[in-house]
Write an enzyme that holds these catalytic residues in place. Structure first.
Site, PDB file in Angstrom:
ATOM      1  N   ASP A 212     -25.187 -57.714 -14.214  1.00 51.89           N
ATOM      2  CA  ASP A 212     -25.343 -57.210 -15.579  1.00 51.89           C
ATOM      3  C   ASP A 212     -25.331 -55.679 -15.522  1.00 51.89           C
ATOM      4  OD1 ASP A 212     -25.605 -56.967 -18.283  1.00 51.89           O
ATOM      5  OD2 ASP A 212     -27.342 -58.279 -18.476  1.00 51.89           O
TER       6      ASP A 212
HETATM    7  C1  NOJ Z   1     -26.123 -56.067 -21.058  1.00 47.95           C
HETATM    8  C2  NOJ Z   1     -26.382 -57.460 -21.553  1.00 47.95           C
HETATM    9  O1  NOJ Z   1     -27.549 -57.967 -20.956  1.00 47.95           O
HETATM   10  C3  NOJ Z   1     -25.233 -58.412 -21.289  1.00 47.95           C
HETATM   11  O2  NOJ Z   1     -25.511 -59.622 -21.952  1.00 47.95           O
HETATM   12  C4  NOJ Z   1     -23.939 -57.824 -21.732  1.00 47.95           C
HETATM   13  O3  NOJ Z   1     -22.898 -58.739 -21.511  1.00 47.95           O
HETATM   14  C5  NOJ Z   1     -23.711 -56.531 -20.988  1.00 47.95           C
HETATM   15  N1  NOJ Z   1     -24.795 -55.614 -21.303  1.00 47.95           N
HETATM   16  C6  NOJ Z   1     -22.373 -55.890 -21.334  1.00 47.95           C
HETATM   17  O4  NOJ Z   1     -22.388 -55.416 -22.616  1.00 47.95           O
END
Ligand code: NOJ
Length: 713
Positions: free
Chosen positions: A265
């Site tokens: 993430d």
């Molecule tokens: C952080 C989020 O937790 C995740 O769900 C998301 O896909 C990513 N950022 C990218 O935007």
């Protein structure tokens, strides 16, 4: 390309080139003036401008022409002309925005979510995207967590069905096919169990709970073929998921059979340092690659450290080769080596995006996602009577969630616009200003019925949007109090991203329609349901607590040794002194405009042996005056087992559509696999003994039968 060709390509790549493939940055740095990338952010990430320039994938930008330009520039510089991957969060729609995922859970219709995901994929694909960071498969039990809106709820069985359906919708059988994108199951694992509902917080899950309840939906998404998985921000057993080797290598890949690309993430690899699990970026990179994380989203720890780690013999280049092979394989599965632009098409973009057909699907999904929580007969509305539409959501276009990042509020149909499309609306007045209580009171006083459209702002849920209180915002409660003091006929239309404490709303309103964040066609769908053109049919995918002190509250909990018995005297039992144990509205609950009679459960036999099946039947009759849909739910409890089982668990449901007076049978087949569970020795199986079966209209149904399972060990 054939696997052999991919292998040859890999062998021909330099170490640096390979590491570049493992780096993902945000796309906006690539589009400044459309001339090239900025070097400032590269410095901030601690990588060289060249690393930045050669990153193998970018996230968060869309637009066919723009992405085609980026691709062209990139491939020219890339020594082997390897195409770049474009990823984004297409969570509940691209530009046509469908109800938020928790609302889709309320439809109890994964097949419809599959269609929504397929439309989202189509719009995303013509806009040049290759991968969506969806579905989120995190099980949620705590309404304080802002991201419950991104989940389909508290039930592993229902979530699993949605996970598979959404993956199928995005990806189809072949992600290379026109209008398909790769689907990324997230956030692995256990992110939904953030302690106290505070985002990014520590997760404490026993091995049993993790495996038996939390891993189920990810597994279904993976089994449906998801090409990617994203790590979660939380720790598990004290180890940040993104550097958790056992979780990623042993469980995700080894046991769950995932062979696609694993992406961290956003920023999560570097966060392992902040968690206190990596001494520095270098160690974070080492732990990340050992855990098998293939792409580092937006930290640069791989780019800055992997090369020297390999050169110094700390990391075997084989690990890098494995990761890069997975990335190349994904690019190949998407057909990018043959067609690096995939479906990007500026002309198609104009035709496909937000077309009438897509809007119609958004309207249908929204209608089906609404949950009628209360109704003393005031709904459907009689618009011949004087009706005042009051509240901030009457004219608001903010009907999409904080995760509809490519959606536009200007596309949304408001409640007012939908009302104004109806004929003969001379009895209707509008008062959208929530702050002008006098005006609201006046409008309410003169009306026969008030439709009060209130709720949370979309900014109050989503990532980093946890709440300690679960109330409707104070200003709007003031409005409800003011209006309900002068008019007893109040219908509350409630917008929110999570279950709220609705005790006072329930008391003051004659009807409450839960509409979540309904998406682009929200206004139309709300009017369709308020006026009875469509009967509400949604069921809650997550319990609505009595108050925040009950949280986490979920229907499939365990029995304590001293459960509170309904109607029995209190004593040393498991209860609160000041509030009930039960939620205000349970999982599976939702009313319609008609009434249904569900007959007692009939079982075709009283005993079920190994290899046999048993059928549980009810007859459902529409005893009201209008057509309607009842979602009949079957729950099962293993009364006594080597590991205690929840008091009941959803094991099936059927949507029964009935005309007035019509009666239909709903039959549920029960097989041994449905009774199996994870035992203490790690095996999964069923155990002989008593089983209870309930079939009814919510998780609180008492319509029960019992059978005996006789199974071989
Ligand atoms: C952080 C989020 O937790 C995740 O769900 C998301 O896909 C990513 N950022 C990218 O935007």
């Amino acid at each position: 390309m054939t696997e052999k060709e991919l292998q040859t390509l890999l062998e021909d790549m330099t170490l640096q080139e390979k590491i570049d493939q493992m780096f993902q940055v945000v796309g906006m740095f690539y589009i400044k003036d459309n001339t090239g990338i900025e070097s400032g952010p590269a410095q901030e990430l601690g990588v060289t401008p060249e690393d930045f320039d050669m990153a193998g994938s970018i996230l968060g930008i869309t637009g066919a022409q723009r992405l085609m330009d980026v691709q062209k520039r990139y491939m020219k510089k890339q020594p082997h002309h390897i195409p770049m991957l474009f990823m984004a969060d297409i969570i509940h729609g691209f530009r046509t925005i469908f109800p938020m995922p928790l609302a889709q859970g309320a439809m109890f219709e994964p097949e419809l979510s599959e269609k929504c995901a397929s439309v989202a994929a189509k719009e995303a694909a013509v806009s040049g995207l290759h991968v969506t960071f969806a579905p989120m498969c995190d099980l949620v039990r705590d309404a304080r967590w802002g991201r419950v809106m991104e989940s389909t709820g508290e039930d592993p069985y229902l979530n699993s069905r949605y996970a598979a359906a959404m993956v199928r919708g995005f990806q189809g059988d072949d992600m290379k096919a026109p209008g398909k994108v790769c689907s990324c199951v997230k956030h692995f694992a256990g992110y939904g169990a953030a302690e106290a509902g505070r985002d990014y917080n520590t997760v404490e899950l026993s091995e049993h709970t993790l495996r038996e309840y939390y891993l189920k939906a990810y597994q279904e998404g993976i089994s449906a073929g998801a090409g990617m998985v994203m790590t979660s921000f939380n720790t598990l057993n004290g180890i940040p998921a993104s550097v958790n080797r056992r979780l990623m290598r042993d469980i995700l890949r080894g046991e769950m059979g995932f062979d696609g690309v694993l992406i961290s993430d956003y920023g999560a690899l570097r966060e392992s340092v902040v968690h206190g699990c990596s001494a520095d970026d270098r160690e974070a990179a080492e732990k990340g690659i050992r855990a098998g994380v293939d792409i580092d989203m937006m930290t640069g720890v791989y780019s800055a450290n992997l090369k020297s780690l390999v050169e110094e013999g700390k990391v075997d280049e084989k690990l890098i080769d494995e990761s890069v092979m997975r990335i190349l394989t994904l690019k190949n599965r998407l057909g990018l080596f043959e067609n690096p632009y995939k479906d990007a098409d500026p002309e198609q973009e104009k035709e496909v995006i937000l077309c009438g057909e897509h809007r119609q699907l958004a309207r249908e999904a929204a209608q089906k996602s609404f949950v009628l929580l209360e109704n003393d007969g005031i709904l459907p509305l009689d618009l011949k009577k004087k009706t005042a539409f009051i509240g901030p959501y009457v004219e608001s276009r903010e009907l999409i969630s904080s995760w509809a990042v490519t959606g536009k509020t200007e596309d949304c149909v408001t409640i007012r616009e939908a009302v104004e499309e109806l004929p003969d609306m001379e009895n209707v007045v509008f008062c959208a200003d929530a702050t002008d209580l006098d005006k609201a009171r006046e409008a309410a006083r003169e009306a026969d019925t008030v439709v009060l459209a209130i709720g949370e702002s979309y900014r109050q849920s989503g990532e980093a949007a946890s709440r300690g209180m679960l109330d409707v915002p104070a200003e709007q409660m003031e409005l409800l109090r003011a209006v309900s003091a002068v008019n007893g006929n109040v219908v509350v239309v409630l917008f929110n991203g999570r279950p709220l404490d609705l005790r006072e709303v329930k008391e003051r309103a004659k009807a409450v329609l839960e509409v979540w964040f309904p998406g682009t066609e929200g206004g139309h769908a709300i009017l369709d349901v308020l006026t009875g053109k469509v009967s509400p049919s949604g069921k809650l995918p997550m319990s609505f607590p009595y108050c925040v002190g009950q949280v986490p509250v979920y229907y499939n909990h365990f029995s304590t040794g001293r459960p509170q018995q309904k109607g029995a005297d209190a004593g040393y039992v498991s209860r609160y002194l000041d509030i009930p144990n039960e939620p205000l509205y349970p999982f599976g609950y939702g009313l319609t405009y008609t009434a249904f009679d569900i007959s007692p459960v009939a079982l075709d036999k009283k005993e079920m042996k190994t290899g046999e099946k048993l059928t549980a039947r009810v007859s459902v009759k529409n005893t009201g005056k209008t057509a309607g849909t009842e979602t009949v739910q079957m729950y099962i409890q293993d009364v006594s087992a080597s590991v205690a089982r929840p008091v009941r668990e959803l094991r099936g449901y059927q949507k029964v559509v009935l005309e007035p007076g019509e009666e239909k049978e709903a039959a549920f087949e029960i097989d041994e696999a449905m009774l199996a569970f994870l035992r203490d020795d790690g095996t999964v199986g069923s155990e002989s003994g008593r089983f209870r079966v309930w079939i009814g209209s919510s998780s609180e149904t008492e319509n029960e039968a019992e059978f005996t399972g006789i199974f071989e060990d």
